[in-house]
Design a protein around this motif. Sequence first.
Motif, short mmCIF file in Angstrom:
data_model
loop_
_atom_site.label_atom_id
_atom_site.label_comp_id
_atom_site.label_asym_id
_atom_site.label_seq_id
_atom_site.Cartn_x
_atom_site.Cartn_y
_atom_site.Cartn_z
N PRO A 159 22.33 7.76 17.73
CA PRO A 159 22.22 6.38 17.81
C PRO A 159 20.64 6.04 17.42
O PRO A 159 19.46 6.78 17.39
CB PRO A 159 22.18 6.94 18.66
N TYR A 192 18.55 1.72 16.36
CA TYR A 192 18.57 -0.01 16.64
C TYR A 192 18.53 -0.71 15.57
O TYR A 192 16.87 -0.40 14.55
CB TYR A 192 17.47 0.01 17.63
N THR A 217 22.95 -5.18 14.39
CA THR A 217 24.32 -4.72 15.11
C THR A 217 24.33 -3.95 16.02
O THR A 217 23.11 -3.56 17.30
CB THR A 217 24.08 -3.08 13.84
N GLU A 218 25.13 -3.59 17.26
CA GLU A 218 25.33 -2.87 18.66
C GLU A 218 26.72 -3.01 18.54
O GLU A 218 27.34 -2.87 18.44
CB GLU A 218 24.82 -4.16 19.18
N PRO A 219 27.06 -0.99 18.51
CA PRO A 219 25.97 -0.09 18.45
C PRO A 219 25.00 -0.36 17.17
O PRO A 219 25.94 -0.53 16.32
CB PRO A 219 26.13 0.49 19.21
N SER A 220 23.45 0.73 17.54
CA SER A 220 23.29 0.93 15.92
C SER A 220 23.85 2.32 15.67
O SER A 220 23.43 2.95 16.10
CB SER A 220 21.85 0.33 15.26
N VAL A 221 23.26 2.37 14.01
CA VAL A 221 23.00 4.88 13.77
C VAL A 221 23.26 4.35 12.51
O VAL A 221 22.82 3.54 12.44
CB VAL A 221 25.25 4.72 14.03
N GLY A 279 26.03 0.28 11.66
CA GLY A 279 26.46 -0.45 12.98
C GLY A 279 27.54 -1.33 12.91
O GLY A 279 27.68 -1.85 11.96
N ASN A 337 26.95 -7.32 15.14
CA ASN A 337 26.35 -7.72 16.53
C ASN A 337 27.11 -8.78 16.90
O ASN A 337 27.36 -9.76 15.93
CB ASN A 337 24.55 -8.59 17.06
#
Length: 365
Positions: free
Chosen positions: A251, A253, A257-261, A294, A297
Amino acid sequence: MSDDTRTSETLAAIEAATSADAVEAIRIEALGKQGWISQALKTLGGMAPEERQAAAPRIQARREQVAEAIASKKAALESAALERRLASEVVDLTLPAPDAPRGSVHPVSQVMDELAEIFADMGFSAATGPEIEGDWHNFTALNMPESHPARAMHDTFYFPDAAPDGGKMLLRTHTSPVQVRTMMAQGAPLRIIAPGRVYRSDSDATHTPMFHQVEGLVIDRDITLGHLKWTLETFLKAFFERDDIVLRLRPSYFPFTEPSVEVDVGFAIEGGRRVLGGSGDEPGHGWMELLGSGMVNRRVIAMSGLDPDQWQGFAFGVGVDRLAMLKYGMDDLRAFFDGDVRWLKHYGFSFLDQPTLSGGVGARA
Ligand code: DAH
């Protein structure tokens, strides 16, 4: 010796001469400034008119006769020399051509070609965007508004002039603005990679003010993190030509992106060097951070003119130079852009090393 005898002797000598030098010597002896014919011509001036009238044509005739003989002998000798050369010189068309200096393909170009080949096989096309961007495309549309702290993460080169929309102009700090541009221009669905130059005010052994990234973007219906993981795994296995590449998604940020990896790859230490492959959790192994990614967004999708309730997708961004270093074993990024031909000779590729999936995307192991 009478001049008549002298004339026939001279003509005979010219006839017998076998070289241009010999003919020239005869010419000087007869027609040169001190030559006997030239001297004879001079004596005409001191003669009484009747005497001169009788003598002049004879002397002139001799002069012409000798000059003509010399000219034709010279021509004959020259054409004989040419004949000899043509007979002795042959061009052997079967001989190998002389080895001309050959240029080579820069590892960054080679890796970009490899990426294009791998992603084309998964249905991606290549997109491009400008290197001089406005801050709306580079930041705002990627969910980094004016005061967003993430803007400070990018050490940006700004231009003094404003963009046509009134915003700031800058050298793009990442390839992510191409996501926005492509969604706006092409709509959805889409699958693209966008390789290119990016700029940040940063410089040391692993950072140069200009470097290369490749952006990936998939927009479609019902896209999940599973598609992202499969795509990256397939890409990295094909790129590094190893089936044992193991990914770890962590995980993280990113504003866009959401979620971001954050994606790590496992490596082993072999002979003091990191070799990709295997899980990083095995004894003596480790994880190396490789790229950011990710699910795109919703805000970015909306700002790019698409309905985020209908369309979603994933994105990733990775350093091309870094991929090249890992695959081909260079350790100083600065050498990539020094322009030292010795480096390029060593690390460069033949233009014949075209990456193909069937022939191997690795040009040279
Ligand atoms: N733009 C990011 C950077 O330059 C890299 C990146 C991270 C791109 C995550 C992405 C992404 O598309 O989803 O640091």
